[in-house]
Design an enzyme around this catalytic site. Structure first.
Site, mmCIF file in Angstrom:
data_model
loop_
_atom_site.group_PDB
_atom_site.id
_atom_site.type_symbol
_atom_site.label_atom_id
_atom_site.label_comp_id
_atom_site.label_asym_id
_atom_site.label_seq_id
_atom_site.Cartn_x
_atom_site.Cartn_y
_atom_site.Cartn_z
ATOM 1 N N HIS A 179 0.845 -1.203 0.000
ATOM 2 C CA HIS A 179 0.000 0.000 0.000
ATOM 3 C C HIS A 179 0.880 1.254 0.000
ATOM 4 C CE1 HIS A 179 -3.537 2.487 1.568
ATOM 5 N NE2 HIS A 179 -2.496 3.240 1.906
ATOM 6 N N GLU A 180 1.849 1.291 0.914
ATOM 7 C CA GLU A 180 2.703 2.479 1.029
ATOM 8 C C GLU A 180 3.519 2.705 -0.239
ATOM 9 O OE1 GLU A 180 2.124 4.584 3.119
ATOM 10 O OE2 GLU A 180 0.894 3.301 4.355
ATOM 11 N N HIS A 183 1.574 4.367 -2.942
ATOM 12 C CA HIS A 183 1.499 5.837 -2.855
ATOM 13 C C HIS A 183 2.636 6.460 -3.672
ATOM 14 C CE1 HIS A 183 -1.842 6.690 -0.260
ATOM 15 N NE2 HIS A 183 -1.392 5.944 0.733
ATOM 16 N N TYR A 194 -4.694 14.340 -2.882
ATOM 17 C CA TYR A 194 -4.986 13.585 -1.664
ATOM 18 C C TYR A 194 -6.128 14.251 -0.880
ATOM 19 C CZ TYR A 194 -3.946 10.111 1.884
ATOM 20 O OH TYR A 194 -4.017 9.041 2.749
ATOM 21 N N GLU A 203 -6.224 6.324 -2.159
ATOM 22 C CA GLU A 203 -6.222 5.308 -1.112
ATOM 23 C C GLU A 203 -6.659 3.942 -1.653
ATOM 24 O OE1 GLU A 203 -5.387 4.738 2.093
ATOM 25 O OE2 GLU A 203 -4.179 6.506 1.723
ATOM 26 N N ASP A 276 -10.014 13.578 7.801
ATOM 27 C CA ASP A 276 -9.305 12.600 6.982
ATOM 28 C C ASP A 276 -9.205 13.069 5.525
ATOM 29 O OD1 ASP A 276 -8.114 10.128 6.250
ATOM 30 O OD2 ASP A 276 -10.080 9.234 5.835
ATOM 31 N N HIS A 281 -9.769 7.743 3.590
ATOM 32 C CA HIS A 281 -9.698 6.342 4.033
ATOM 33 C C HIS A 281 -11.086 5.758 4.277
ATOM 34 C CE1 HIS A 281 -5.624 7.768 5.192
ATOM 35 N NE2 HIS A 281 -5.253 6.528 4.933
#
Lengths: 359, 98
Positions: A179-180, A183, A194, A203, A276, A281
């Protein structure tokens, strides 16, 4: 929307990390460093240039400069650092490419997980690292004390150990690592804003490729996969199976301390919020479920067909301000180009977006 | 004096609240907290974070100081907290999480 880099300034919003000086140097100076600097200087100058010229159509500005650098182009280049519970990045180098496992479990997990992510992107989609130019994958583990998080800082991955009461260490889950890194891929491709729907797509694509790397490493078909994000991150005692469920958004956890999974499963339950970054998310549950529905309808290995459609859409079609509807229309169009207008994948992708109320 | 720290965002996007209160802290720790609050100087801090593009998976902190019937709240992105404020945040997290 295409944002042009300002003359003499290289995307200031992306300026952080160890080489922030690279961000304030004008492109002509960076190019001079790429041509004449030391290997380390050349590496960061090229990276800064690539970021500032990340917008598609401007990549030719880099031209042959990339080929002139000593950057690795063939294989994986991983480096894992230890912040030793501090906040200085990247920290102390503990394991680099080709070295044997070290004693530290978190460092080995970061090394192996970034390797699996590199492999899926390379083997399934022909991509060379996060920037598609062989960029080294840098990870830092043991960031701060009891830090309940993991993030991509614009140039590297950073992992906390978790507080040990509610959360385990964040390297424990391969999908979190993938996931990271995704990005990072998004930063070099669609560069989705974002916030709000583009942010929720950002996301969602990270969760999609997070899950795909896990499925790929386990050799799982779409039918066998758990479609969970962060399964195993909770300590015993927490009532929950994972942080998010792509198959059934909103059902991953319901705990007295952590609260209940807030993700909606369709547009009728879309959450309007200022928190958020506009619920990035939260509302990611909607496109997450669309991917799950498409992949399970297509059957087989999800990274091969549905994953390919999502990857090509992310690489070639999405723009920073793309919303859910744009993602739906574009994935249908890409499916038609890749597999034929009347192919099964086209029908599956369209039906999936309809089911979640986007089309 | 009571300090309430609300952490939101992050990869998990789970909101959590941590508090430290001089009434329940040992005297030495209470003094430490007062010094940290003074150094963080929230009175001269904007209430809301400066608008800027979001950073993937980063935390936000809302810090509320209650002192002698006065209350002051500020919100900050974790990577833009000044050093003195970061020290206060770290301290409250450590005390509240034991």
């Amino acid at each position: 929307m295409v944002t042009e880099p300002q003359p003499g300034g290289a995307a200031p919003s992306r300026c952080h990390g160890p080489h922030s000086i690279a961000c304030i140097l004008p492109p002509h100076m960076l190019r001079a460093i790429v041509e004449r600097g030391s290997p380390e200087q050349r590496a960061w100058a090229l990276q800064a240039l690539t970021v500032s010229e990340r917008i598609r159509g401007r990549r030719e500005l880099l031209g042959d400069l990339a080929a002139m650098t000593a950057l690795p182009t063939g294989g994986k280049q991983r480096a894992v650092y230890d912040a030793r519970h501090g906040s200085q990045l990247p920290g102390t180098l503990v394991r680099s490419e080709g070295q044997r496992p070290v004693k530290d479990v978190a460092a080995n997990e970061a090394y192996d997980g970034s390797g699996s992510t590199w492999d899926l992107y390379h083997d399934a989609y022909g991509r060379s690292s996060v920037d598609d130019r062989g960029m080294p994958l840098v990870s830092t583990v043991h960031y701060r004390v009891g830090y309940d998080n993991a993030f991509w800082d614009g140039s590297q991955m950073v992992y906390g150990d978790g507080d040990g009461k509610l959360f385990e260490r964040f390297t424990k889950c391969l999908d979190v690592i993938a996931h990271e890194l995704t990005h990072g891929v998004i930063q070099y491709e669609a560069s989705l804003d974002y916030a709000d729907q583009p942010g929720a797509l950002n996301e969602s694509f990270c969760d999609v490729f997070g899950s795909l790397v896990k499925q790929w490493s386990l050799g799982q078909t779409a039918e066998k996969a758990d479609w969970l994000i962060g399964a195993g991150i909770f300590r015993p005692g927490v009532t929950g199976v994972a942080l998010r469920s792509m198959a059934a958004p909103g059902t991953a956890y319901d705990d007295p301390v952590l609260g209940k999974d807030p993700q909606p499963a369709d547009m009728a339950n879309y959450v309007e919020t200022a928190d958020d970054n506009g619920g990035v998310h939260i509302n990611s549950g909607i496109p997450n479920r669309a991917f799950y529905l498409a992949a399970t309808a297509i059957k087989g290995h999800a990274w091969e067909t549905a994953g390919k459609i999502w990857y090509v859409t992310l690489r070639d079609r999405l723009r920073p301000d793309s919303d859910f509807r744009a993602a739906a229309t574009l994935t249908v169009a890409v499916a038609a180009e890749l597999f034929g207008t009347r192919s099964a994948p086209v029908g599956a992708v369209r039906a999936a977006w309809k089911k979640v109320g986007v089309l | 004096m009571r300090v309430r720290l609300e952490r939101s965002g992050g990869f998990a996007n789970i909101r959590r609240t941590f508090t430290a209160d001089t009434k329940t802290l040992a005297t030495v720790q209470g003094e430490e907290l007062r010094h940290l609050v003074e150094a963080a100087d929230l009175a001269h801090f904007p209430e809301e974070p400066t608008p800027r593009p979001g950073r993937p998976d980063r935390f936000y902190y809302r810090v509320t100081i209650e002192h002698e019937r006065a209350e002051r709240s500020i919100t900050v992105a974790e990577d833009s907290a000044p050093e003195a404020l970061q020290r206060l945040i770290d301290w409250v997290l450590r005390i509240a999480q034991g």
